[in-house]
Scaffold this motif. Sequence first.
Motif, PDB file in Angstrom:
ATOM      1  N   GLY A 123     -15.995 -32.530  25.726  1.00  0.00           N
ATOM      2  CA  GLY A 123     -16.487 -33.362  24.432  1.00  0.00           C
ATOM      3  C   GLY A 123     -17.559 -31.535  23.852  1.00  0.00           C
ATOM      4  O   GLY A 123     -17.700 -32.081  22.780  1.00  0.00           O
ATOM      5  N   LEU A 124     -16.782 -30.693  24.370  1.00  0.00           N
ATOM      6  CA  LEU A 124     -17.166 -29.246  23.709  1.00  0.00           C
ATOM      7  C   LEU A 124     -16.409 -28.705  22.593  1.00  0.00           C
ATOM      8  O   LEU A 124     -15.143 -29.121  22.725  1.00  0.00           O
ATOM      9  N   LEU A 125     -17.553 -28.337  21.502  1.00  0.00           N
ATOM     10  CA  LEU A 125     -16.576 -28.175  20.847  1.00  0.00           C
ATOM     11  C   LEU A 125     -16.545 -25.844  20.814  1.00  0.00           C
ATOM     12  O   LEU A 125     -17.600 -25.624  21.536  1.00  0.00           O
ATOM     13  N   TYR A 126     -15.351 -25.229  20.498  1.00  0.00           N
ATOM     14  CA  TYR A 126     -15.581 -23.801  21.143  1.00  0.00           C
ATOM     15  C   TYR A 126     -15.027 -23.316  19.150  1.00  0.00           C
ATOM     16  O   TYR A 126     -13.636 -23.357  19.075  1.00  0.00           O
ATOM     17  N   LEU A 127     -15.544 -21.585  19.563  1.00  0.00           N
ATOM     18  CA  LEU A 127     -14.952 -21.024  17.928  1.00  0.00           C
ATOM     19  C   LEU A 127     -14.863 -19.510  18.655  1.00  0.00           C
ATOM     20  O   LEU A 127     -15.655 -19.041  19.131  1.00  0.00           O
ATOM     21  N   ASP A 128     -12.799 -19.422  18.729  1.00  0.00           N
ATOM     22  CA  ASP A 128     -12.634 -18.181  18.716  1.00  0.00           C
ATOM     23  C   ASP A 128     -13.043 -17.193  18.241  1.00  0.00           C
ATOM     24  O   ASP A 128     -12.762 -17.277  16.924  1.00  0.00           O
ATOM     25  N   THR A 144     -18.221  -7.452  11.076  1.00  0.00           N
ATOM     26  CA  THR A 144     -17.410  -8.949  10.855  1.00  0.00           C
ATOM     27  C   THR A 144     -16.944  -9.427  12.108  1.00  0.00           C
ATOM     28  O   THR A 144     -17.335  -9.308  13.284  1.00  0.00           O
ATOM     29  N   MET A 145     -16.684 -11.151  11.953  1.00  0.00           N
ATOM     30  CA  MET A 145     -16.552 -12.053  13.055  1.00  0.00           C
ATOM     31  C   MET A 145     -14.814 -12.589  12.466  1.00  0.00           C
ATOM     32  O   MET A 145     -14.404 -12.388  11.610  1.00  0.00           O
ATOM     33  N   MET A 146     -14.163 -12.201  13.243  1.00  0.00           N
ATOM     34  CA  MET A 146     -12.697 -12.352  13.597  1.00  0.00           C
ATOM     35  C   MET A 146     -12.150 -13.925  14.252  1.00  0.00           C
ATOM     36  O   MET A 146     -12.560 -14.065  15.434  1.00  0.00           O
ATOM     37  N   THR A 147     -12.527 -15.131  13.412  1.00  0.00           N
ATOM     38  CA  THR A 147     -12.839 -16.526  13.214  1.00  0.00           C
ATOM     39  C   THR A 147     -11.454 -17.216  13.672  1.00  0.00           C
ATOM     40  O   THR A 147     -10.856 -16.960  12.748  1.00  0.00           O
ATOM     41  N   ALA A 148     -11.613 -18.057  14.820  1.00  0.00           N
ATOM     42  CA  ALA A 148     -10.539 -19.263  14.696  1.00  0.00           C
ATOM     43  C   ALA A 148     -11.221 -20.602  15.530  1.00  0.00           C
ATOM     44  O   ALA A 148     -11.367 -20.407  16.706  1.00  0.00           O
ATOM     45  N   GLY A 149     -10.863 -21.852  14.582  1.00  0.00           N
ATOM     46  CA  GLY A 149     -11.356 -22.968  15.240  1.00  0.00           C
ATOM     47  C   GLY A 149     -11.151 -23.992  14.526  1.00  0.00           C
ATOM     48  O   GLY A 149     -10.455 -24.325  13.359  1.00  0.00           O
TER      49      GLY A 149
END
Length: 309
Positions: A123-128, A144-149
């Motif tokens: 039940g937890l959210l995750y950000l790459d 710089t943040m390279m994110t995906a989620g």
Amino acid sequence: MNMNSNEPPVVGVIGLGAMGMGMAQSLRRAGFAPHVFDLRSEVAQGFAKDGGVACASLGELGSRCDVVISVVVNAAQTESVLFGEEGKGGVVSTMRTGSLFVMCSTVDPNWSVAMEARLAERGLLYLDAPISGGAAKAASGQITMMTAGTAAAYDKAGGALDAMAAKVYRLGDRAGAGSKVKIINQLLAGVHIAAAAEAMALGLREGVDPDALYEVITHSAGNSWMFENRMAHVLAGDYTPLSAVDIFVKDLGLVLDVARASKFPLPLSSTAHQMFMQASTAGFAREDDSAVIKIFPGITVPAPKNSHS
């Protein structure tokens, strides 16, 4: 724990190294009063003296925060942060349903994809969300943040990402793409450092004045950000590890692992990786990555200057 979505989230930072400390400072400057945890408790307490909360354990941080930002070295340390080791619980044991874990390490993209699914089961959210920019940019909120989620993960982060970064790139609607872009950035960073060292080594071998060479190259087409930054360390004879040789042993290893899975050739990355491994084995593992220049025979690198640059 903030239940009102209009309020900023309660944010925690795990790992107050060169990057994590600056990111926590940027959050504090933006008004987040971050909770922090580091294995060196005195570092966390020192941070909290100027605002924020030093947590005595990962569990304490997890229970208090809506958003947990992990800034540790690798996937193994990230797993330890999440799930604990040696009988000590990780943050997952206390994070509440709907909370967000932001993963800022350089890892195998497939590991990040699997971790998103593993946390979703709880039940937890995750950000790459791998990061780039160095300690100075971390301290000034300019990384710089390279994110995906998922959209839900971004919503949960509130303004925390923008408080830490000049650029927050959204690269996909699930984990993996952020880590892939970070891996490609590390390919270039590692190859550029190795190439910069090779060029400076040739200059030393040929008897060119190294300071003059540096001045010309940094104003010519052959320059790179890594040449300009790292060869300044060589000229100063200062191998204080801002980023150590072994970081590129690890990161170029990840680059090659990713490519090997699809049988994709990376001839320059392979050579650069061998150069960093040679430097590591020669005794320079914990020196600044510019120490890769020390593998070249028949040259004398500049001696340390009196002042650090």
